[in-house]
Design an enzyme around this catalytic site. Structure first.
Site, PDB file in Angstrom:
ATOM      1  N   PRO A   1      86.980 111.218   5.568  1.00 27.27           N
ATOM      2  CA  PRO A   1      88.462 111.527   5.207  1.00 27.27           C
ATOM      3  C   PRO A   1      89.217 110.319   5.173  1.00 27.27           C
ATOM      4  O   PRO A   1      89.369 109.554   6.182  1.00 27.27           O
ATOM      5  CB  PRO A   1      88.681 112.547   5.889  1.00 27.27           C
ATOM      6  CG  PRO A   1      87.663 112.811   6.939  1.00 27.27           C
ATOM      7  CD  PRO A   1      86.795 111.715   6.998  1.00 27.27           C
ATOM      8  N   GLU A   2      89.814 109.928   3.699  1.00 32.79           N
ATOM      9  CA  GLU A   2      90.605 108.883   3.595  1.00 32.79           C
ATOM     10  C   GLU A   2      91.902 109.549   3.246  1.00 32.79           C
ATOM     11  O   GLU A   2      92.072 110.809   3.366  1.00 32.79           O
ATOM     12  CB  GLU A   2      90.053 107.819   2.798  1.00 32.79           C
ATOM     13  CG  GLU A   2      88.739 107.347   3.111  1.00 32.79           C
ATOM     14  CD  GLU A   2      88.217 106.326   2.024  1.00 32.79           C
ATOM     15  OE1 GLU A   2      88.593 105.681   1.336  1.00 32.79           O
ATOM     16  OE2 GLU A   2      86.954 106.271   2.055  1.00 32.79           O
TER      17      GLU A   2
ATOM     18  N   ARG B   1      80.263  97.151   5.593  1.00 32.68           N
ATOM     19  CA  ARG B   1      80.177  98.473   4.560  1.00 32.68           C
ATOM     20  C   ARG B   1      79.626  98.249   3.590  1.00 32.68           C
ATOM     21  O   ARG B   1      79.335  97.311   2.954  1.00 32.68           O
ATOM     22  CB  ARG B   1      81.764  98.854   4.460  1.00 32.68           C
ATOM     23  CG  ARG B   1      82.554  98.727   5.426  1.00 32.68           C
ATOM     24  CD  ARG B   1      82.464 100.091   6.479  1.00 32.68           C
ATOM     25  NE  ARG B   1      83.710 100.103   7.096  1.00 32.68           N
ATOM     26  CZ  ARG B   1      83.752  99.659   8.324  1.00 32.68           C
ATOM     27  NH1 ARG B   1      82.730  99.038   8.798  1.00 32.68           N
ATOM     28  NH2 ARG B   1      84.908  99.615   9.159  1.00 32.68           N
TER      29      ARG B   1
ATOM     30  N   ARG C   1      79.922 114.053  14.242  1.00 36.57           N
ATOM     31  CA  ARG C   1      79.653 113.067  15.049  1.00 36.57           C
ATOM     32  C   ARG C   1      80.468 112.657  16.356  1.00 36.57           C
ATOM     33  O   ARG C   1      80.574 111.760  16.889  1.00 36.57           O
ATOM     34  CB  ARG C   1      79.730 111.774  14.171  1.00 36.57           C
ATOM     35  CG  ARG C   1      78.689 111.695  13.138  1.00 36.57           C
ATOM     36  CD  ARG C   1      78.540 110.936  12.086  1.00 36.57           C
ATOM     37  NE  ARG C   1      78.106 109.582  12.654  1.00 36.57           N
ATOM     38  CZ  ARG C   1      78.159 108.444  11.619  1.00 36.57           C
ATOM     39  NH1 ARG C   1      78.375 108.542  10.378  1.00 36.57           N
ATOM     40  NH2 ARG C   1      78.310 107.413  12.178  1.00 36.57           N
TER      41      ARG C   1
ATOM     42  N   LYS D   1      95.618 108.027   7.512  1.00 36.90           N
ATOM     43  CA  LYS D   1      94.587 109.255   7.655  1.00 36.90           C
ATOM     44  C   LYS D   1      94.860 109.956   8.681  1.00 36.90           C
ATOM     45  O   LYS D   1      93.941 110.863   9.168  1.00 36.90           O
ATOM     46  CB  LYS D   1      93.062 108.310   7.931  1.00 36.90           C
ATOM     47  CG  LYS D   1      92.792 107.328   7.040  1.00 36.90           C
ATOM     48  CD  LYS D   1      91.604 106.531   7.269  1.00 36.90           C
ATOM     49  CE  LYS D   1      91.574 105.372   6.236  1.00 36.90           C
ATOM     50  NZ  LYS D   1      90.437 104.450   6.812  1.00 36.90           N
TER      51      LYS D   1
END
Length: 307
Positions: free
Chosen positions: A2-3, A297, A143, A58
Site C-alpha cells: 500500500p502506497e 527494487r 508478512r 503511507k
DNA sequence: CACTTGACCTGTCCGC
DNA sequence: TGCGGACAGGTCAAGT
C-alpha cells in the site's frame, strides 16, 4: 504494498465504516503487529470510539475519543478490512456482498467488484477490533511487517516517523519548487531512490515511482544532480497525476492490496503504463517495456521514452 | 559522508 | 511431486 493512494482509499472507507463506532473488544495474536499491546492497553482502548481518521504519507492515524491515537502502518502486506455484524438470518448470495465464494476460489465469482477476501479472521489476521454492534475491523498482515502503535494524541506530531516525512504530494501547496527544494540536488543518487525517500516526498513507493518517472520521461537511474528545472516540473506534474488517477481507480492491487471492504484496486489494469508490464509494448512509442533493478527494487522502464 | 545492501517475514513461482 | 532458491518491497540498521 500500500502506497499513498491505497492508504487514502482505506482511510476514506474507514471514515464511512468505522468512525463513530464504539470499540467493545480488541485482541492481538501477533506481538510484532502491535508492539506493547497488553491487557492494560486493551482496557484503554475498550469503550472508546474512533473520532477521525487521518493519513500522512503511507501512515494511517485513527484518533480515539480517549486522548490516544492509533498509528497504523501497513508496510507491504497489511490490510484493514471492516466487516459488518453477521446477520442472524443467512442472506442470499445475491444480496450479501460479503457472502462466501470459497467454493470456486476466484475473486468473488469473477466479478471485479466482489470482495477478494473471504472469511475473516484468517491465518493472516493479527489484530481484531470488535465494535459494540458486533461489526469488526481486521488488521491482516501476511508478512508481519506492518504495525499498530498507540500514542497520546498530543504526541502524534512529535513521533519520529511522522517528523521525518516530507510534504504531501497531493496538497494544493505542493509546488514543483517545493519538490526541487526537497530533492538532494547535489547528489548522484538515482532519482528513483530519491522518490522512494519518504523525507523527500511522503507516500510514494515502488509502483508510483516507476509510473511517475515514465510519465515524466525520466530514466530512474538519472542522478538527481542531472535534473533540470523542466525535468522537475514534469516530474512534479506526473507524480500528482499518477497518484490522483490511482485514487480515482481505487488504488493498485499488485499482490494483496484490498480496500476496507476487501475490494481490489484497478489502477494497474486501467492506467499503469510500465509497472508489471515487462515485455509489453510501450503505449507511447511501441518499444518493449523492460525490467531492471534500481535502488534495490524491481524497476520498470521504457528505455526509449525515458532518458 | 554518500550511497548501497541486508534484515525483517511469508507466500508464490520457477527450475530441476 | 517435492524441494531449494529467488523474488516481492517499506523502512531502518549495518555495511562499503
Amino acid at each position: 504494498m500500500p502506497e499513498l493512494p491505497e492508504v487514502e482509499i482505506i482511510r476514506r472507507g474507514l471514515e464511512q465504516l468505522a468512525v463513530g463506532r464504539a470499540i467493545a473488544e480488541v485482541s492481538c495474536s501477533e506481538p510484532r503487529s502491535f508492539p506493547g499491546f497488553s491487557p492494560s492497553v486493551a482496557s484503554t482502548i475498550i469503550g472508546t470510539a474512533i473520532t477521525t481518521i487521518d493519513r500522512r504519507g503511507k501512515l494511517l492515524i485513527a484518533h480515539l475519543d480517549n486522548g490516544y491515537s492509533l498509528l497504523i502502518h501497513l508496510r507491504m502486506t497489511g490490510q484493514l478490512v471492516f466487516r459488518p455484524a453477521k446477520k442472524r438470518l443467512q442472506a442470499t448470495r445475491e444480496q450479501d456482498p460479503f457472502a462466501s465464494n470459497a467454493d470456486d476460489g476466484s475473486f468473488g465469482g469473477g466479478h471485479p467488484n466482489a470482495s477478494l477476501i473471504r472469511d475473516l479472521p484468517d491465518k493472516t489476521t493479527r489484530v481484531i477490533f470488535r465494535f459494540s454492534d458486533d461489526s469488526q475491523l481486521y488488521f491482516n498482515d501476511q508478512r508481519k511487517f506492518g504495525s499498530i502503535r498507540m500514542v497520546p494524541r498530543s504526541e502524534v506530531a512529535d513521533d519520529s516517523f511522522m517528523q521525518r516525512l516530507g510534504p504531501e504530494p497531493l496538497l494544493e501547496d505542493f509546488t514543483w519548487q517545493e519538490l526541487k527544494d526537497r530533492l538532494p540536488l547535489n547528489s548522484r543518487q538515482p532519482v528513483k531512490a530519491a522518490l522512494l525517500d519518504q523525507s523527500v516526498i511522503a507516500g510514494i513507493g515502488n509502483i508510483y515511482a516507476d509510473e511517475s518517472l515514465f510519465g515524466a520521461g525520466i530514466h530512474p537511474l538519472r542522478p538527481v544532480l542531472s535534473l533540470s528545472d523542466n525535468d522537475i516540473e514534469r516530474l512534479h506534474e506526473s507524480i500528482r497525476c499518477c497518484l490522483q488517477q490511482s485514487i480515482d481507480d481505487g488504488g493498485s492491487t499488485a499482490r494483496n492490496y484490498v480496500d476496507s471492504q476487501g475490494m481490489r484496486g484497478e489502477y494497474l489494469d486501467l492506467h499503469a503504463k510500465v509497472f508489471n508490464r515487462t515485455g509489453q509494448t510501450c503505449c507511447r512509442c511501441g518499444h518493449t517495456i523492460e525490467k531492471t533493478r534500481v535502488a534495490g527494487r524491481g524497476t520498470h522502464i521504457c528505455p526509449r521514452c525515458q532518458k
